[in-house]
Scaffold this motif. Structure first.
Motif, PDB file in Angstrom:
ATOM      1  N   TYR A 144       0.813  -1.127   0.073  1.00  0.00           N
ATOM      2  CA  TYR A 144       0.030  -0.108   0.102  1.00  0.00           C
ATOM      3  C   TYR A 144       0.736   1.451   0.077  1.00  0.00           C
ATOM      4  O   TYR A 144       1.996   1.188   0.330  1.00  0.00           O
ATOM      5  N   GLY A 145       0.381   2.375  -0.402  1.00  0.00           N
ATOM      6  CA  GLY A 145       0.955   3.685  -0.377  1.00  0.00           C
ATOM      7  C   GLY A 145      -0.115   4.815  -0.033  1.00  0.00           C
ATOM      8  O   GLY A 145      -1.229   4.356  -0.024  1.00  0.00           O
ATOM      9  N   VAL A 146       0.175   6.000  -0.249  1.00  0.00           N
ATOM     10  CA  VAL A 146      -0.541   6.834  -0.067  1.00  0.00           C
ATOM     11  C   VAL A 146      -0.396   7.903  -1.337  1.00  0.00           C
ATOM     12  O   VAL A 146       0.463   7.890  -1.981  1.00  0.00           O
ATOM     13  N   LEU A 147      -1.350   8.609  -1.790  1.00  0.00           N
ATOM     14  CA  LEU A 147      -1.360   9.706  -2.887  1.00  0.00           C
ATOM     15  C   LEU A 147      -0.561  10.792  -2.555  1.00  0.00           C
ATOM     16  O   LEU A 147      -0.404  11.397  -1.531  1.00  0.00           O
ATOM     17  N   SER A 148       0.428  11.183  -3.538  1.00  0.00           N
ATOM     18  CA  SER A 148       1.092  12.241  -3.275  1.00  0.00           C
ATOM     19  C   SER A 148       1.466  13.086  -4.719  1.00  0.00           C
ATOM     20  O   SER A 148       0.718  12.597  -5.586  1.00  0.00           O
ATOM     21  N   PHE A 149       2.045  14.275  -4.823  1.00  0.00           N
ATOM     22  CA  PHE A 149       2.261  14.815  -5.794  1.00  0.00           C
ATOM     23  C   PHE A 149       3.744  14.959  -6.060  1.00  0.00           C
ATOM     24  O   PHE A 149       4.724  15.177  -5.249  1.00  0.00           O
TER      25      PHE A 149
END
Length: 369
Positions: A144-149
């Motif tokens: 899993y991961g998280v949304l980023s810019f």
């Protein structure tokens, strides 16, 4: 190599060639390797080498299990494309039929319901959290991961820190999604994350708000209807890409300072996403597929994903055993960046996916390709 383990005496090579290992937490890996080696090949799909460290993971698997070639289909495909590839190749045992898939969480139950995947429980099954796996073994979370810019700071002088910032005039012709929101889970979650940043109360509201957000971004000229990748970011076609943190961090590292880049976890909405593994119900190489799963869910495979900036699904188990090298921990973003992370449930993802994929064209009107 696993082959150093003694094979079960009653299992002949001829029998292995004809066998398919069933659901088991006690699989004899040496016997499974022999059966996979007889098949000689594993066909994967949608595994870019810069996604989650997959390039190194694939090479490590081939080194550990010589005699099994890996046929890599369409590295840039989205989750929906992977499901369609199974459907299109039900009776095909040739090189276009995938053995295994790596898709967004919401695709697991639907693929099971359609009879597109088969059950298999790896030997480390009990260390995978119950909330991240199908009880019967049809699908199981992998990372899993998280949304980023991802921001090209050679071109973007004012680094955005929130979804709200991306609406500003500083970001004209700058913002892209890392996929087509009509098909790719990463992009669907990007739209959902933007919607959550508005304070939406439920999944459908967040999906509607996300579509409205990107409609506004498109109308203002800030949205670029191109699938954002490392190359497009470096070249300046998409100076800002909304992507999972593990992709963004790996792409940033790949730039080696040219261009300069930063990875930002937005302050107003942190969406976490779990991806899953499954074996095609029509896999031409079922034993190779199961050996692949055994490798991915071993300590070695899990650490391979972590080296690619993914949080492996067995992270807590590895940490409790002290099996994570400190240098890997030191390369991860600070824990506080993830403090507000939200893990959408399957029902929430399904509701959002239906709205976003079905209404993107009508509401946003941008043909992402």
């Amino acid at each position: 190599m696993i082959v150093k383990n003694a094979l079960v005496a009653s299992v002949s090579v001829a029998a292995l060639a004809a066998s398919t290992f069933t659901v088991s937490a006690q699989t004899d890996l040496a016997a499974l390797y022999e059966a996979a080696k007889t098949e000689g090949q594993l066909t994967t799909i949608a595994l870019p080498h810069d996604w989650c460290g997959y390039g190194a993971v694939i090479e490590a698997f081939k080194a550990k299990y010589p005699g099994i070639t890996i046929n890599e289909l369409n590295p840039d495909a989205g989750s929906a494309d992977e499901i369609e590839a199974i459907k299109a190749n039900k009776g095909n045992t040739g090189p276009q039929a995938p053995d295994v898939i790596d898709v967004g969480l919401s695709f697991g139950p639907s693929a099971k319901a359609e009879g597109l995947i088969q059950p298999y429980k790896v030997s480390t099954w009990d260390t995978i959290p119950d909330s991240a796996k199908d009880a019967e073994g049809y699908w199981y979370g992998d990372y899993y991961g998280v949304l980023s810019f991802l921001v090209n700071t050679d071109l973007v002088s004012k680094v955005p820190t929130s979804w709200a910032d991306l609406k500003g005039a500083d970001y004209a012709n700058a913002v892209a999604l890392a996929g087509d929101p009509r098909a790719a889970n990463q992009a669907i979650q990007g739209v959902y994350g933007a919607g959550l940043s508005t304070g939406a109360a439920d999944a459908k509201a967040a999906a509607d708000a996300g579509l409205a957000y990107f409609a506004e971004l498109n109308k203002s000229g800030n949205f670029v209807p191109v699938i954002g990748k490392a190359a497009s970011t470096a070249q300046g076609t998409t100076p800002i890409v909304v992507a999972w943190d593990y992709n963004a961090l790996a792409w940033r590292d790949g730039f080696a300072g040219n261009p300069k880049a930063e990875v930002v976890v937005p302050s107003d909405s942190v969406v976490a996403g779990v991806y899953i593994q499954a074996i095609s119900a029509f896999a031409p190489h079922p034993n190779a597929a199961k050996l692949w799963m055994e490798y991915l869910y071993s300590d070695e495979g899990q650490l391979g994903w972590l080296a690619g900036y993914c949080h492996p699904i067995r992270f807590n188990d590895l940490a409790a055993k002290g099996s994570i090298p400190q240098e890997l921990l030191d390369k991860l973003p600070p824990a506080e960046a993830y403090a507000k992370a939200v893990f959408p449930t399957l029902d929430e993802q399904a509701a959002a996916k239906e709205v976003i994929t079905g209404q993107w064209d009508a509401v946003v009107g941008a043909n992402v390709q």
